[in-house]
Structure formats: structure tokens, C-alpha cells
Scaffold this motif. Structure first.
Motif, PDB file in Angstrom:
ATOM      1  N   UNK A 418       0.824  -1.220   0.000  1.00  0.00           N
ATOM      2  CA  UNK A 418       0.000   0.000   0.000  1.00  0.00           C
ATOM      3  C   UNK A 418       0.853   1.262   0.000  1.00  0.00           C
ATOM      4  N   UNK A 419       0.347   2.313  -0.621  1.00  0.00           N
ATOM      5  CA  UNK A 419       1.013   3.609  -0.698  1.00  0.00           C
ATOM      6  C   UNK A 419       2.401   3.510  -1.327  1.00  0.00           C
ATOM      7  N   UNK A 420       2.508   2.629  -2.289  1.00  0.00           N
ATOM      8  CA  UNK A 420       3.780   2.434  -2.987  1.00  0.00           C
ATOM      9  C   UNK A 420       4.158   3.713  -3.735  1.00  0.00           C
ATOM     10  N   UNK A 421       5.417   4.105  -3.616  1.00  0.00           N
ATOM     11  CA  UNK A 421       5.881   5.351  -4.245  1.00  0.00           C
ATOM     12  C   UNK A 421       5.944   5.205  -5.757  1.00  0.00           C
ATOM     13  N   UNK A 422       5.611   6.292  -6.446  1.00  0.00           N
ATOM     14  CA  UNK A 422       5.735   6.334  -7.899  1.00  0.00           C
ATOM     15  C   UNK A 422       7.113   6.922  -8.226  1.00  0.00           C
ATOM     16  N   UNK A 423       8.109   6.116  -7.921  1.00  0.00           N
ATOM     17  CA  UNK A 423       9.501   6.558  -8.044  1.00  0.00           C
ATOM     18  C   UNK A 423      10.252   5.520  -8.884  1.00  0.00           C
ATOM     19  N   UNK A 424      11.087   5.990  -9.798  1.00  0.00           N
ATOM     20  CA  UNK A 424      11.672   5.090 -10.790  1.00  0.00           C
ATOM     21  C   UNK A 424      13.156   5.383 -10.979  1.00  0.00           C
ATOM     22  N   UNK A 446      -4.030   1.553  -9.736  1.00  0.00           N
ATOM     23  CA  UNK A 446      -3.446   2.828  -9.344  1.00  0.00           C
ATOM     24  C   UNK A 446      -3.846   3.980 -10.278  1.00  0.00           C
ATOM     25  N   UNK A 447      -4.607   3.674 -11.311  1.00  0.00           N
ATOM     26  CA  UNK A 447      -4.982   4.710 -12.288  1.00  0.00           C
ATOM     27  C   UNK A 447      -5.659   5.913 -11.633  1.00  0.00           C
ATOM     28  N   UNK A 811      13.527   0.454 -13.111  1.00  0.00           N
ATOM     29  CA  UNK A 811      12.983  -0.184 -11.918  1.00  0.00           C
ATOM     30  C   UNK A 811      12.095   0.810 -11.169  1.00  0.00           C
ATOM     31  N   UNK A 812      11.010   0.342 -10.657  1.00  0.00           N
ATOM     32  CA  UNK A 812      10.246   1.124  -9.692  1.00  0.00           C
ATOM     33  C   UNK A 812      10.878   0.885  -8.327  1.00  0.00           C
ATOM     34  N   UNK A 813      11.220   1.960  -7.636  1.00  0.00           N
ATOM     35  CA  UNK A 813      12.020   1.826  -6.420  1.00  0.00           C
ATOM     36  C   UNK A 813      11.301   2.420  -5.208  1.00  0.00           C
ATOM     37  N   UNK A 814      11.827   2.085  -4.047  1.00  0.00           N
ATOM     38  CA  UNK A 814      11.258   2.552  -2.787  1.00  0.00           C
ATOM     39  C   UNK A 814      11.468   4.052  -2.619  1.00  0.00           C
ATOM     40  N   UNK A 815      10.679   4.634  -1.766  1.00  0.00           N
ATOM     41  CA  UNK A 815      10.758   6.082  -1.538  1.00  0.00           C
ATOM     42  C   UNK A 815      12.098   6.483  -0.950  1.00  0.00           C
ATOM     43  N   UNK A 816      12.725   5.597  -0.199  1.00  0.00           N
ATOM     44  CA  UNK A 816      13.983   5.948   0.465  1.00  0.00           C
ATOM     45  C   UNK A 816      15.183   5.233  -0.135  1.00  0.00           C
TER      46      UNK A 816
END
Length: 817
Positions: A418-424, A446-447, A811-816
Motif C-alpha cells: 500500500x502507498x507504494x511510491x511512484x519513483x523510478x 493505481x490509475x 525499476x520502480x524503487x522505494x521512496x527511500x
């Protein structure tokens, strides 16, 4: 023997041709070859002990190190010691080749497999200096370098002229094969790998394949001695007549009249009996590769030097399983990414890498199916062996992508939560800098996060970057140096969706845009403009008609990038069918193929080209536009091109999607590539071959194949003022010779006037024995076309082909992370 003018010496090299899946199930073949080594060890022991004196002089050459590797996995400690001792004594010899390969293997894979025998030989105190191949008749130029890098200085090539041909216009001769770096590999351009059987060296293992004479030769004959003495005399007389320069000749011999045949100590009984009667005129001895090459190098005969590629006639098997070949190529690229992302093997172990390589090698090995694949495609062995062969590509893909996934997880990759970051993260794993469009994807649920709009931010600079929204994704343009990475994140924002109609744009209610605007609208225009007849960006204008794409203009220079002498439009499909007399009779299906020779089609071939019937604009935005061009073509129920035209650069990505009918008769599918860099008289075609860029029809050995080439990641037209590059990530065969049935030309037989059209040879089922019988199914093959004045050397251009084929790693990556 009175006809012979010199005393002869025949070197008989005893081996088993390794065909994994041609005569039996792959796992059964593995068991056979493990047992063959045990049999060879037993023969060695019994002759050394004096129990079988008639076997003295026996030597066994392990044609492939794969067989040795399988034996060592099963052998107990005593067997391992006995094997190492037999190798050191010279009773058993190691060949430096791992398997008989197609040209699918890239440079990394060749270097890896050719180091295996060398490393083992060093470990037991018996260096490996020679290698042999059988069945295949050609290798990428980098093959020579990979052997030399492993310390292997000699290669014995046992060619097979079934739908192929030996190089140099003459066999049974040596030459130095010079690498691109100037190093030299000593090659013997040899005979068929069971020619010794035809000469009668193996009891109960005679045959007639290259020699067609008055003798009836099932494997077991009553007149063995008559056949042997007659054929040896005739063969050696023929060598003398042809001004053969030596008084010795090597031949390969199998212990049974079959591929995957066992060692046979009784060959030595035949040799000893022969030598007792004819040894003063023709002496036969069982030899190893090393012994033969040692003798060769002692001769006072100048050995010629040849430089260049040696295209393999037998690499076309990959076309009979095009989807699995596509999967193989993707897995091989993925493996290269893993090695570059984790060079110290911190996260992916050497054991895992070896297993991926093993699966890749087993697919790229030259055997493409069971021998009855065409005549009896429903046969249980055909079905079993086909599934197993294709599983190698699937397993390589599964293991490679699984390893890359775990690597990404270790480096901050984000799994579902849940609340996965949209970070790449975007990484360039290729050796060359590159600019590419990159897609950031998310899941369907997530759309809703972006229902009102979004923006993309480059993290380091904090700048909002241009983007284009797709379905569950957004695309941005990224430029990276080799090994460089950048981070991006997506955030929701409110954007206006207001739309209205234009008073100036001449598009009707049917949304068909087939009239040029009279007045400029004054509004902000799409950078990619698509109509019913053409598409235009700031960099290119592409025009089509019923023939397909007939014009591709570089707007920066005004140059036309499609050849004026083209046979077909760009990416137009060309379909060939060779009808059988009775398409329902398996024997006729077989016969239609068996008389093709090196044409890969029959004299009665029916050829047709696709006809463009529909153009449809699919999307257009700030970064790219997409148009579909739909064709009608025989042999397919659907064929469409999807052109992705870049708005920000000189590049077009083409996806070829089609549904192929299931047809049992022999057929070919080609995709036309009639491109040019635009240079009038200053352009060179380069191909990405394993280990070295190659100029086809220039950088290759005399007498070698001109019609088609098995390439790695693409081709490039290189000129002093720029290059046009085509990446071919999915279809490795490139057809250059004429498609017409007729006399085939070999290198040095062509002239300036010889026709040379370029096609991706995407599919074929013509071989009469072990190709997959039907090509039916759904396919998508990709081609990336780029042109630039920045690329003026073959190294730069081929590097860009490799970068486009590989694409950036995302890659989609973690917020930190």
C-alpha cells in the motif's frame, strides 16, 4: 594401390558427433555421451593391461566439452582420476569447443563456454590447444578470438554440405584465420564428420553420404574389405589429381553409423589389419587433434592467411522457432545486464549465472529438433523434443529475469505494498551513451491516483520533464552516459482537459485526416502529424501507398532514406510458398524440401508481397505519435505495422504484429528493410556479429555464404556525414542476396552489379528433417530505426544498435532507496 604416386598417411580421428535431440530425447543423448566416455575409458584400460592387444593405438576425442562436463557430474572419484590420467596419456583428448553452436551466441557466451575445457585441462595438467566442430559450417568472426583467448590455437572444422557448403572453394586444406586484432587461429577446413566411415574404417559402420559409387552400403556389409580398399585408393588418387600438397590426410570416424555414436575399439582391428597389408603404401593411424596439428605445422608448405567472418549456413534453424528465438535473445541481453549491474557477483552468484548460460547454450546449440519433424510432425518424439528444445529458451528467460528482479530488489526495488511510491530508477547498462524514450508503468488499480493529471520530476535537478501519458504508464525522454542512472518520480496534479473543434483543420466527423490544411490554425500543433497518406515530425516525413512505406525523408538534410532501387516498401512483408505436388502426402511434403539445395525454396516458389489497405492514427503527443498500417498478405490473416515516430529526435520504432497461418508446405517470411543513410556514394553497411562488426560481402572468408547472416543486435549504414542504424532485437537473420530461385553466389563470385536487397528473414520451415513444421501463431517483432550525423564510425553506429536493442533498465524503487 598401384595408382598412387606417393606414400600416404591417414590420420583417423575417432569421435562421436554430438547432436542433442536429433536421434533421441535430449536427456537420453546426455546419458549416451556420459556412457561413451566410460566405454572409452574401458577400452583404454583393456588395451593398456594387455587384455585387448588388438585395440592398441586407440584414441578417443571428446568432440564437445559438454559431454565431459556431464560425465564429471556423474563420475565417482576413481572414474575422475582414471579419466584425467587417460587424458594426460593421450588415450582420450579434450576438444576446446563446448557444443556445436549456431551463431545466436554472443561474444560473452562464446568466451564463457570456450574457457571451460581449457580450465579443466589446466586443472589436470593437460593443456587444451585444439578444438573441433562437426555439422556446422561457419562461425562469427569473434569465434576465432574466443578460442585464442582460451589458449586454443587450432580448430578442426568438419563441414556438412547438406543445404550448406565448405569455405574457400576447397576442403581438406589448412589456413590461418586472422582475427580482427591480427591474431591467427590455425584451421583445418575438413571433410564431413563421418567420412572415415565411408572409407570403411569402422566395421559394421559403413555408409554412403559424400561418396556415391557402385557400392550398396548399409551399415553392415559383407564386402567391407572391397569397399574400403577401393574407396581409399580412389579418394587418395583424387587428392593427387587435384594437386593436394600433402602426403597425409585427416578423416573423422564414428564408432557406429549414426550421430551420437559410441566409441568402437574394433576400429583399431580394422586399422591394424589394413596396415599389415597396405601399410607400406597407405599407413592409417588413430590420432588426436593435437597430434594431427603438430604434424601439420612441421610441413614445409606455406599455409595461406584469410581474414574475416565465416557465416554459417546452418544458423537458419532459429527461424523455425521465431518466438522462442526472440525469447532467447531477450534472455541473453538480460544476462549481459545482470553482469554489468553486478560485476562482483554480490547479489547473483556465479552458480546462477552458469545455469542461465547453460540454458542459453542448450537452445543455441545447432540441433533444432527430431529428425522426423517434417515428415511426421505428430510423432511423439517430435513433440517431446520440440517442447524440451523450446524449454531451454523459456528457462533461460525465467532464470535471467528472476535474477534481475532479485538484483533490483537488493538495490532498492519496490515490490507491491500500500502507498507504494511512484519513483523510478533508469540505468544505462550499455558501453555507449544513449538518449531513449522510457516508459514508467503502474498497476491498473493505481490509475485513480492520476485521474486529474500528473507531472514527472527528474529527482536530482527537481525539474518537471516533458511526458506523454499512455495506458497505465507515462513516457519521458532520458539521456544517459554509459553506467549512468537517474531517478524520477510522478506526482498527481490538476491539468485542463478542455477540448473543442478547429475552424481550420480539414478533418471530418469521421476523424479521417486526408486533406492538407489550407490555412494555418494558429493553435499549438502536435509535433507528430498523422494523415491517411503520411506522417510527419520535425525530423522525418514518412509517406506510404498501396506498396507500403515508399518514402522516408530526413527533414534535416532533405535526403531520402529509402533506396530508389528497392524491391518492396519499408517493412512490407514478403511471403514465399513452395507448393508440394500433394500437400496432404507427407512424402511429398518431404520431397518438396529435399531438392532445394542452398536456395531455401523450390524452383516453383510462389512469392507475394503485402498490400497496404488501411492507415489509422492511434495517438499523438509531445514526445511521439503512433500510426498503424494494416496489410493484406498471403499466409497471414493479419499483418500490421505500428510506427512510433519520435517528436524530439530522428528515430522511429516499428512493431510488426501478425497472425501467421499454419502451413505444412515449405515457406519463408521476409520483412523488407530497403534503407540507406542518404549518402550517395559514401556509405558502408556494417553488421553486428558476435565479437566484431563486419562488412558483409567484404569482411569474410572467400567461398563463404552471401545470402544471409546471423547478426546480434542490428545493422548500420555508415557514411562520413552520418549513419542510419536499425536495431533488430527479435529477428537475428538478415537476408542480403536475391530472393529469386537460382544459382547461389559465394564470396568473391559477386560483382558490383550483383543484386543486394536487405530483408529481415523472420521465419522459415523449409528444412526437410528437423525444423519445426509449422510457423502458425501470433507474433510481434520490433525494429528501431535511427539516423544521425553524430555517428560516423562503425563502432559508434553498432554501439547505438546495441543500446537501442538493450533499452534502458527501469525499476520502480522505494521512496527511500
Amino acid at each position: 594401390m598401384n595408382k598412387l604416386s606417393r606414400k600416404w598417411r591417414i590420420f583417423a580421428i575417432h569421435h562421436s558427433h554430438t547432436d542433442i535431440g536429433y536421434t533421441e530425447r535430449q536427456e537420453r543423448i546426455e546419458q549416451y555421451h556420459v556412457d561413451f566416455i566410460r566405454q572409452a575409458l574401458n577400452i583404454s584400460k583393456e588395451m593398456r593391461s594387455g587384455k585387448r592387444d588388438e585395440w592398441k593405438g586407440f584414441k578417443w576425442t571428446c568432440e564437445t566439452f559438454w559431454a565431459v562436463e556431464q560425465f564429471l557430474k556423474e563420475a565417482n572419484e576413481e572414474e575422475k582420476r582414471d579419466f584425467a590420467e587417460a587424458v594426460r596419456r593421450g588415450d582420450i583428448e579434450l576438444s576446446g569447443t563446448y557444443l556445436n553452436m549456431t551463431e545466436l551466441a554472443d561474444e560473452d557466451l562464446l568466451c564463457s563456454i570456450h574457457s571451460k575445457a581449457a580450465k579443466y585441462g589446466q586443472s589436470i595438467g593437460s593443456p587444451v590447444d585444439s578444438a573441433m566442430t562437426a555439422d556446422i559450417n561457419g562461425y562469427s568472426w569473434g569465434y576465432a578470438k574466443s578460442l585464442l583467448d582460451a589458449g586454443i590455437g587450432h580448430l578442426f572444422s568438419c563441414i556438412h554440405t547438406h543445404h550448406g557448403m565448405f569455405a574457400l572453394g576447397r576442403k581438406q586444406i589448412p589456413f590461418w584465420w586472422e582475427t580482427q586484432d591480427g591474431d591467427k587461429l590455425l584451421v583445418w577446413n575438413g571433410e564431413h564428420y563421418m567420412f572415415g566411415n565411408e572409407l570403411g574404417l569402422c566395421p559394421d559402420g559403413v555408409g554412403s553420404y559424400m561418396i556415391r559409387d557402385e557400392f550398396h552400403t548399409p551399415a553392415i556389409v559383407d564386402n567391407h574389405y572391397e569397399i574400403m580398399s577401393t574407396r581409399i585408393e580412389r579418394y587418395l588418387s583424387k587428392l593427387e589429381e587435384e594437386q593436394y600438397p600433402y602426403d597425409f590426410v585427416p578423416v573423422m570416424v564414428s564408432g557406429l553409423a549414426t550421430d551420437n555414436g559410441s566409441p568402437n575399439g574394433d576400429i583399431m582391428k580394422v586399422i591394424r589389419s589394413w596396415n599389415e597389408e597396405h601399410g607400406d603404401e597407405v599407413q592409417i593411424e588413430m590420432s588426436t587433434l593435437s597430434e594431427f596439428f603438430r604434424h601439420l605445422k612441421q610441413q614445409d608448405v606455406e599455409i595461406p592467411v584469410y581474414r574475416g567472418d565465416w557465416p554459417d549456413w546452418w544458423s537458419d534453424g532459429v527461424n523455425s522457432t521465431p518466438m522462442q528465438t526472440q525469447i532467447f535473445k531477450d534472455a541473453q541481453r538480460t544476462l549481459r545486464k545482470i553482469k554489468r549491474l553486478d560485476p562482483q557477483q554480490q547479489f547473483v552468484s556465479s552458480t546462477e549465472l552458469s545455469e542461465i548460460e547453460h540454458q542459453l547454450v542448450m537452445y543455441a546449440e545447432h540441433t533444432w529438433g527430431y529428425h522426423a519433424s517434417i515428415h511426421s510432425p505428430w510423432d511423439w518424439n517430435v513433440q517431446m523434443l520440440e517442447v524440451r528444445k523450446l524449454a531451454y529458451a523459456a528457462n533461460a528467460s525465467r532464470l535471467a529475469h528472476g535474477a534481475l528482479d532479485r538484483l533490483s530488489n537488493e538495490k532498492g526495488g519496490s515490490l507491491l505494498h500500500p502507498q507504494r511510491a511512484f519513483r523510478y530508477r533508469v540505468i544505462n547498462t550499455e558501453p555507449d551513451a544513449s538518449k531513449q524514450l522510457v516508459e514508467f508503468k503502474w498497476d491498473g488499480f493505481e490509475n485513480e491516483r492520476f485521474k486529474d493529471g500528473l507531472e514527472v520530476v527528474e529527482e536530482q535537478s527537481g525539474q518537471v520533464v516533458p511526458y506523454q501519458v499512455g495506458q497505465q504508464s507515462v513516457t519521458v525522454e532520458v539521456e544517459l552516459q554509459s553506467g549512468e542512472q537517474k531517478h524520477f518520480f510522478i506526482r498527481p496534479v490538476k491539468t485542463s482537459k478542455a477540448r473543442t473543434t478547429s475552424n481550420y483543420k480539414l478533418v471530418g466527423a469521421d476523424t479521417i485526416y486526408d486533406i492538407e490544411d489550407i490555412y494555418p490554425s494558429g493553435e499549438k500543433k502536435d509535433l507528430v502529424i498523422i494523415s491517411q497518406h503520411d506522417v510527419e515530425s520535425p525530423f522525418v516525413k514518412i509517406r506510404w501507398n498501396e506498396e507500403g512505406i515508399v518514402s522516408w525523408v530526413n527533414k534535416e538534410t532533405g535526403e531520402e532514406l529509402i533506396r530508389k532501387d528497392r524491391e518492396h516498401g519499408a517493412f512490407t512483408p514478403v511471403y514465399e510458398l513452395t507448393p508440394a505436388v500433394d500437400p496432404k502426402d507427407p512424402s511429398r511434403i518431404f520431397t518438396a524440401r529435399s531438392t532445394m539445395g542452398r536456395n531455401r525454396k523450390g524452383m516453383n516458389v510462389q512469392r507475394s508481397a503485402g498490400r497496404l489497405v488501411k492507415a489509422k492514427a492511434l495517438s499523438s503527443g509531445s514526445l511521439y505519435g503512433v500510426v498503424e498500417l494494416q496489410f493484406e498478405i498471403n499466409g497471414m490473416s493479419y499483418y500490421s505495422l505500428f510506427l512510433k515516430i519520435y517528436a524530439t529526435g530522428s528515430r522511429v520504432d516499428v512493431a510488426v504484429r501478425f497472425h501467421k497461418d499454419s502451413v505444412w508446405e515449405p515457406e519463408n517470411v521476409y520483412i523488407s528493410l530497403p534503407f540507406t543513410s542518404g549518402a550517395k556514394n559514401d556509405e558502408t553497411l556494417w553488421l553486428d556479429k558476435a565479437g566484431a562488426p563486419v562488412r558483409p560481402w567484404v569482411d569474410q572468408l572467400p567461398g563463404t555464404l552471401l545470402d544471409y547472416y546471423c547478426i546480434q543486435e542490428g545493422l548500420a549504414f555508415v557514411g562520413a556525414n552520418g549513419s542510419l542504424m536499425i536495431a533488430t532485437p527479435d529477428t537475428p537473420l538478415l537476408q542480403l542476396g536475391t530472393l529469386d530461385y537460382g544459382k547461389r553466389l559465394l564470396h568473391t563470385q559477386q560483382s558490383e552489379e550483383t543484386e543486394r536487397q536487405i530483408y529481415a528473414w523472420a521465419m522459415s520451415n523449409y528444412w526437410e528433417t528437423n525444423f519445426k513444421a509449422t510457423l502458425g501463431g501470433f507474433y510481434e517483432f520490433r525494429y528501431f530505426v535511427e539516423w544521425s550525423k553524430e555517428f560516423t564510425t562503425e563502432k559508434q553506429a553498432i554501439g547505438q544498435c546495441q543500446a537501442m536493442s538493450s533499452e534502458f533498465t527501469v525499476w520502480r524503487i522505494k521512496a527511500d532507496a
